[in-house]
Design an enzyme around this catalytic site. Sequence first.
Site, PDB file in Angstrom:
ATOM      1  N   HIS A   1      53.088  34.759  41.182  1.00 36.94           N
ATOM      2  CA  HIS A   1      53.665  35.486  40.048  1.00 36.94           C
ATOM      3  C   HIS A   1      54.993  34.847  39.610  1.00 36.94           C
ATOM      4  CE1 HIS A   1      51.309  39.106  41.847  1.00 36.94           C
ATOM      5  NE2 HIS A   1      50.518  38.225  41.275  1.00 36.94           N
TER       6      HIS A   1
ATOM      7  N   HIS B   1      42.117  33.006  43.343  1.00 45.08           N
ATOM      8  CA  HIS B   1      43.065  32.005  43.837  1.00 45.08           C
ATOM      9  C   HIS B   1      42.369  30.772  44.412  1.00 45.08           C
ATOM     10  CE1 HIS B   1      46.436  34.531  43.094  1.00 45.08           C
ATOM     11  NE2 HIS B   1      46.064  35.461  43.947  1.00 45.08           N
TER      12      HIS B   1
ATOM     13  N   ASP C   1      47.551  35.406  37.330  1.00 45.90           N
ATOM     14  CA  ASP C   1      47.342  34.625  38.555  1.00 45.90           C
ATOM     15  C   ASP C   1      46.897  33.201  38.226  1.00 45.90           C
ATOM     16  OD1 ASP C   1      48.025  36.588  40.385  1.00 45.90           O
ATOM     17  OD2 ASP C   1      45.954  37.256  40.706  1.00 45.90           O
TER      18      ASP C   1
ATOM     19  N   HIS D   1      45.824  40.633  34.683  1.00 49.95           N
ATOM     20  CA  HIS D   1      46.428  40.149  35.925  1.00 49.95           C
ATOM     21  C   HIS D   1      45.712  38.901  36.436  1.00 49.95           C
ATOM     22  CE1 HIS D   1      49.074  40.181  39.296  1.00 49.95           C
ATOM     23  NE2 HIS D   1      48.024  39.801  40.010  1.00 49.95           N
TER      24      HIS D   1
HETATM   25 ZN   LIG Z   1      48.423  38.302  41.423  1.00 49.17          ZN
END
Ligand SMILES: [Zn+2]
Length: 301
Positions: A76, A260, A237, A233
Amino acid sequence: MKQRTLKNTIEMESIGLHTGEKMQVTIHPAYPDTGICFRRSDTESEYTRVSPYTVTSTQLATTIQCGNQTISTIEHLMAALYGLGVDNAKIDVRGPEVPVFDGSATAFVNAILDAGIVEQAKARKFIKFKKRIRLEKDGKWIEIIPSRFFKVTFDIEFENESIGQQKGYFNVTPESFSKELAPARTFGFKNEVEQLWQMGLAKGGGLDTAVVIDGKDVLNPEGLRFNDEFVRHKMLDLVGDISLLGYPIFGHIRAYKSGHNLNNLFARTLIESANFYSIIELPDIDPALINNLELKPQGMS
Ligand SMILES: [Zn+2]
């Protein structure tokens, strides 16, 4: 266009998502061509410049290796620096993770804007993609196609009815990033959070640091910040993870259910696809780019 760094040093503190303990982060201005560097200030570690290859874990968050220590949950903060166009900074983290604040990037954005951003004497380098690059894994995929701007399209599909199917599309500029992506909070399911607690993980996870979902209910009393906060969100990311490339990007990234792990594999694939991009500098005054910076946010959903 010139490289940019902070005008003043930033000091911040909040709990860590994993340890649940107070974590401090200090962000210093840095010389041109420094990039974004991290070190663990509670040890004697040297600064490590982030790249996709410094990532050692993508479980629950993006974790990098710094000397013989690790720093977790960098995404973030990385997204905020990239989104606001900060090229150079040295970051001290006192402890094993970057503090989480409310699970979004807003605290970092506000701190960076308060500290101020200054132009430096060296030209800014951009990475411009000329051909499509695509990566697929386990029914998820992510690709980049050429574009004069930096755009992100993201699709998610959850069986959970609070989330369901969401689609996001933004031309990512400092303005659209700050208003439309940065405030979107991380999210988790109540039963999974409880499981993590039992395993001694995500001790800082809760209603102050994430959106928590239980079936069709969002448990946070204040509700959602956007109807499609979840996909926003995921885009936040993605911006943070892909920023580890180390250059502002000209290209349109499209992702389906990425996270991720795939984001990091993709960042590595991009760097290794040298025939598919060029590193360019822009003249100081480029009317097309200035128009782009002033574009209004382009959320479709
Ligand atoms: Zn995140």
